[in-house]
Design an enzyme around this catalytic site. Structure first.
Site, PDB file in Angstrom:
ATOM      1  N   ASN A 207       0.659  -1.318  -0.083  1.00  0.00           N
ATOM      2  CA  ASN A 207      -0.524   0.231   0.378  1.00  0.00           C
ATOM      3  C   ASN A 207       1.634   1.146   0.262  1.00  0.00           C
ATOM      4  OD1 ASN A 207       0.216   0.525   2.809  1.00  0.00           O
ATOM      5  ND2 ASN A 207      -0.589  -1.427   3.574  1.00  0.00           N
ATOM      6  N   ASP A 276      -5.405  -5.101   5.309  1.00  0.00           N
ATOM      7  CA  ASP A 276      -7.320  -5.864   5.109  1.00  0.00           C
ATOM      8  C   ASP A 276      -6.829  -7.883   4.713  1.00  0.00           C
ATOM      9  OD1 ASP A 276      -7.152  -4.218   6.767  1.00  0.00           O
ATOM     10  OD2 ASP A 276      -8.778  -3.213   5.344  1.00  0.00           O
ATOM     11  N   LYS A 286       8.189 -18.211  -8.973  1.00  0.00           N
ATOM     12  CA  LYS A 286       7.822 -16.777  -9.600  1.00  0.00           C
ATOM     13  C   LYS A 286       6.968 -17.102 -11.117  1.00  0.00           C
ATOM     14  CE  LYS A 286       9.155 -13.610 -13.109  1.00  0.00           C
ATOM     15  NZ  LYS A 286      10.002 -13.006 -14.092  1.00  0.00           N
ATOM     16  N   LYS A 334     -14.463   2.011  14.474  1.00  0.00           N
ATOM     17  CA  LYS A 334     -14.022   1.624  15.007  1.00  0.00           C
ATOM     18  C   LYS A 334     -12.756   1.668  16.390  1.00  0.00           C
ATOM     19  CE  LYS A 334     -12.084   2.074  10.508  1.00  0.00           C
ATOM     20  NZ  LYS A 334     -11.039   2.298   9.353  1.00  0.00           N
TER      21      LYS A 334
END
Ligand code: CTP
Length: 398
Positions: A207, A276, A286, A334
């Protein structure tokens, strides 16, 4: 300040004469003061002056004293609770940023892991020079404290920024460094960066987290006297100094590392961007390109913070909510679901907030429904707000 060991490094600037007053004040405040000087500095002030003021020998030459020459720099670094460089010239700043060690003073800096406070003083153009600014940024990113120069008339006749702050102001910052440690005796775990979930030995799912927010929090907690463990996922940033640094890759690895430390810490600040989901069966070799489409099966990762929320005894738990819409609403959910003390919420799509920028625009949401909205500020400043709030919670509970 009583019996604190302060090593003052004086480099070759006209403001060196003002540092005599700094040394004198620190000594009167109860500190043990030693001075090392560059050869250029001795052109401005005699080592004898500092010797008289501090009651200690002044070190200048790397090879001056044949009996001690090979340990002088190590001895000085070991002595210090704080190394204060004043005035710091552009030349010194450049050398320190790049690890050059070509005299006693710079060698001592390279040989030291002690807190470093730098007080630049120079001509405005030299201070504003992008090279100087970059070098200061490097030193700051490694944990050095940098005092802003004052503005006014400079020795070279120009008016601008670059003056050494007044001795009493420098001494006040030094005193604050030793006295206002809001997190002394506390152990704080900080997570940062993004986790990396393997697809095969070559590729991964990641990310956009840079790790900057968490690294700044870790640094702020160290500056407030906490013992800090920084558990970092992917980040290009250099590890801050004076803390335990653990690098991890996946969410699973981060969870294991966090759980190992959890019982021994007083607070956890989870600023990591934990993935997540992870790939159910990462390929051992690979993956070769063949079919037109490729489907990856993902399975849910453990929610580390939620787990800590169920395990927590007296620990302070702080979470982050990186949202793109309904920021406060999602963040509050949360906060409650993960059993946190407070949550730092931000809209990562807002300009000046989110990934890979030095600033953030955040809100802190508390369990009683209170919301603190902060204007856009440097992540380092927001980090101080967050560690301040943690310190307030400790104080309220003691
Ligand atoms: N977090 C965690 N473990 C996860 C996911 C998130 O510990 N597997 C932590 C983050 O470090 C952050 C907080 O939980 O402090 C909220 O993370 P965020 O990604 O905003 O929310 P999620 O709970 O993952 O929910 P969603 O992705 O649906 O918004």
């Amino acid at each position: 300040m009583l019996n604190k060991n302060i090593l003052i490094g004086v480099t070759g600037g006209i403001a060196a004469y003002k540092v005599v007053e700094v040394a004198s004040r620190l000594k009167k405040m109860g500190a043990n003061v030693r001075v090392m000087m560059t050869r250029n500095a001795t052109e401005f002030v005699s080592p004898r002056t500092f010797r008289e003021i501090t009651d200690n020998a002044v070190s200048v030459e790397m090879f001056g004293d044949a009996a001690n020459f090979h340990v002088a720099h190590i001895g000085l670094a070991t002595f210090a609770d704080l190394i204060l460089i004043a005035p710091a010239t552009a030349n010194f700043i450049a050398k320190a940023a790049h690890g050059l060690a070509d005299d006693l003073l710079t060698t001592t800096i390279v040989a030291s892991d002690k807190p470093l406070m730098i007080v630049p003083a120079m001509n405005t153009k030299m201070f504003d020079n992008p090279a100087t600014q970059e070098n200061l940024k490097i030193l700051k990113s490694r944990g050095a404290m940098i005092l802003e120069p004052a503005s006014g008339e400079l020795a070279c006749g120009t008016v601008g920024k670059g003056r050494l702050p007044e001795p009493e102001d420098i001494c006040a910052v030094v005193e604050k460094f030793f006295t206002s440690k809001k997190l002394s005796g506390k152990k704080i775990l900080v997570t940062a960066g993004g986790t990396v979930e393997a697809i095969d030995p070559v590729r991964y799912i990641g990310n956009r987290s840079s790790g900057r927010m968490g690294y700044e929090i870790a640094r702020a907690a160290v500056n407030e006297g906490a013992e800090v463990i920084l558990i970092s996922g992917k980040s290009e940033l250099p590890a801050p100094q004076n803390l335990k640094f653990v690098k991890v890759e996946s969410a699973t690895e981060m969870r294991e590392t966090v759980l190992k430390e959890f019982d021994s810490v007083d607070a956890v600040i989870m600023s990591a961007a934990v993935a997540d989901y992870r790939v159910k069966n990462p390929a051992v070799q690979k993956i070769k390109k063949s079919a037109e489409t490729l489907t990856l099966e993902l399975v849910k990762n453990p929610d580390i913070l939620r787990e800590l929320g169920t395990l927590k005894k007296s620990q302070v738990l702080v979470g982050f909510a990186a949202e793109t819409q309904n920021v406060l609403q999602y963040a509050e959910k949360k906060l409650v679901e993960k059993n946190l003390d407070f949550i730092v919420a931000n809209d990562v799509t807002a300009e000046g907030a989110g990934f890979n920028v030095p600033t953030n625009i955040a809100s802190i949401i508390w369990r009683n429904g209170n919301v603190e909205n902060f204007a856009k500020m440097d992540k380092s400043k927001l980090a101080e707000k967050i560690t301040d709030r943690v310190a307030e919670l400790f104080k309220a509970r003691s």
